[in-house]
Write an enzyme that holds these catalytic residues in place. Structure first.
Site, mmCIF file in Angstrom:
data_model
loop_
_atom_site.group_PDB
_atom_site.id
_atom_site.type_symbol
_atom_site.label_atom_id
_atom_site.label_comp_id
_atom_site.label_asym_id
_atom_site.label_seq_id
_atom_site.Cartn_x
_atom_site.Cartn_y
_atom_site.Cartn_z
ATOM 1 N N VAL A 179 1.745 -0.983 -6.783
ATOM 2 C CA VAL A 179 1.102 0.314 -6.829
ATOM 3 C C VAL A 179 1.122 0.986 -5.450
ATOM 4 O O VAL A 179 1.350 2.188 -5.339
ATOM 5 C CB VAL A 179 -0.355 0.181 -7.339
ATOM 6 C CG1 VAL A 179 -1.107 1.496 -7.189
ATOM 7 C CG2 VAL A 179 -0.358 -0.266 -8.798
ATOM 8 N N GLU A 180 0.905 0.185 -4.416
ATOM 9 C CA GLU A 180 0.781 0.763 -3.081
ATOM 10 C C GLU A 180 2.099 1.292 -2.528
ATOM 11 O O GLU A 180 2.166 2.438 -2.077
ATOM 12 C CB GLU A 180 0.209 -0.288 -2.116
ATOM 13 C CG GLU A 180 -1.205 -0.722 -2.424
ATOM 14 C CD GLU A 180 -2.203 0.399 -2.226
ATOM 15 O OE1 GLU A 180 -1.868 1.411 -1.580
ATOM 16 O OE2 GLU A 180 -3.330 0.269 -2.729
ATOM 17 N N THR A 181 3.124 0.457 -2.494
ATOM 18 C CA THR A 181 4.357 0.848 -1.793
ATOM 19 C C THR A 181 5.629 0.429 -2.526
ATOM 20 O O THR A 181 6.713 0.508 -1.952
ATOM 21 C CB THR A 181 4.405 0.209 -0.396
ATOM 22 O OG1 THR A 181 4.452 -1.221 -0.514
ATOM 23 C CG2 THR A 181 3.194 0.613 0.444
#
Length: 385
Positions: A179-181
């Site tokens: 989700v983040e990167t």
């Protein structure tokens, strides 16, 4: 005014960004946890203190050839920045001329301020019809899932070690990074010094928070021997594969590859740091995360949301029953997910709440959970051939 009093108002927060900007660039800063309104008391960590002590055994020199008698550039004449530099000199022993030179290189990011002004207004809105379907579609796709399988295959030994050491399943570590990167495929393009300086001195709503983050960033880069003008991250200053804010780095980042440095742009250190973050926030090994629910939540008159907690007794007395047993007497959350064609309710267990400590958003935590399961299923299927 005592600078230590003026600048230090720490918040319990990993990241502001994904609560405010529901996309994949988490940790961005979250809003402070609210107190539960009903039900049994919940376990929460105390508010985070600024982790800024310099190791006592070795004096640390500043990194980078920065020096100026006064601040020039975009922050010329900023009295709050001048006081902040005095504070950093007094508390942490930074050289004033060095910081004058560094901040003379900082750029004010007007785009960030304009974006946040619009985002602040959207925080007050209730989730609209189809909001979960739209959010989910951003992450539950082949790109995120296939990247997760490939990352797991490359780092399977590290993930296994992190799971054993911290008690956090590999798939949830991967869910965060997805989700983040998307496993480091995009860690942000904004210089952290620009992002944090802009938000510390030009974003009134969270200025105290971002000044504390800027303090931690300067101490972090000095401790880790990094030039503070070099790291890049999100437009709110989140860093690395897991998008930690500097205060989160100071408190929960770990040197998982044993090279003597904590580096959140390194996959091994990132894996260990995300696992440690979950463990320190109360992850319960072997316990479920969410459960479908039997019953009619609307008829129960129970309010959904992360700031309201319920016991299993209060749910059953209201005609609701989780379909996955927790075998625990723990605070539960009623989750409201709005699809394109109807609403869905689920029960969030304490492990779900732990995910929301990374970003205080039901949508965010559900995306991490569903991606974790999807990546795990695809990984096991690929492993079987």
């Amino acid at each position: 005014m005592n600078p230590a009093v003026f600048f230090l108002k720490p918040r319990h927060c990993l990241s502001l960004v994904l609560l405010i900007f529901s996309s994949g660039c988490a940790n961005q800063a979250e809003t402070p946890p609210t107190q539960p309104r009903s039900g049994a008391p919940t376990q929460q960590l105390p508010p985070r203190q600024v982790r800024s002590a310099t190791p006592a055994l070795r004096p640390l020199a500043n990194v980078g050839a920065y020096s100026a008698e006064s601040i020039s550039g975009d922050y010329t004449g900023y009295q709050d920045l001048k006081r902040f530099i005095e504070f950093m000199e007094q508390k942490h022993g930074f050289d004033r001329l060095y910081l004058n030179g560094l901040f003379s290189q900082a750029k004010r990011k007007q785009w960030t301020l304009d974006y946040l002004a619009k985002s602040d207004q959207s925080l007050k809105a209730q989730p609209g019809k189809g909001s979960w379907s739209r959010y989910r579609a951003k992450f539950l796709d082949d790109r995120h899932i296939n990247s997760g399988v490939a990352f797991w295959q490359t780092h399977q030994n590290t993930l296994q070690r992190a799971s054993q050491q911290y008690g956090v399943p590999a798939e949830y570590i991967l869910g965060i990074m997805a989700v983040e990167t998307t496993f480091g495929s995009y860690v942000g393009s904004h210089r952290v010094i620009d992002a944090l300086t802009t938000l510390a001195f030009d974003y009134r709503r969270r200025g105290d928070y971002f000044r504390a983050e800027l303090e931690n960033f300067l101490v972090m880069t000095r401790n880790e021997r990094m030039d503070p003008a070099k790291p890049v991250g999100s437009f709110a200053g989140a860093m690395g594969l897991g998008q930690f804010m500097p205060s989160s780095f100071m408190e929960w980042a770990v040197d998982f590859n044993g090279d003597g440095h904590r580096d959140l742009w390194d996959p091994v250190d990132s894996i260990g740091s995300v696992a440690n973050y979950f463990a320190q926030h109360g992850w319960q090994p072997g316990q479920p995360v969410v459960s479908p629910i039997q019953g009619t939540p609307r008829a129960s008159r129970l309010e959904p949301g992360l700031d309201r907690i319920y016991s299993i007794k209060s749910l059953t007395e209201s005609g609701l029953s989780p379909t996955i047993a927790c075998n625990c007497d723990a605070p539960l959350r009623l989750l409201w997910l709005r699809h394109n064609h109807g609403d869905e309710y689920r029960v969030g267990y304490p492990n779900f709440y732990v995910i929301t400590r990374y970003n205080q958003s039901t949508h965010y935590a559900m995306a991490v959970h569903e991606l974790a399961q999807a990546i795990k299923n695809a990984y096991l299927k690929d492993k079987k051939g």
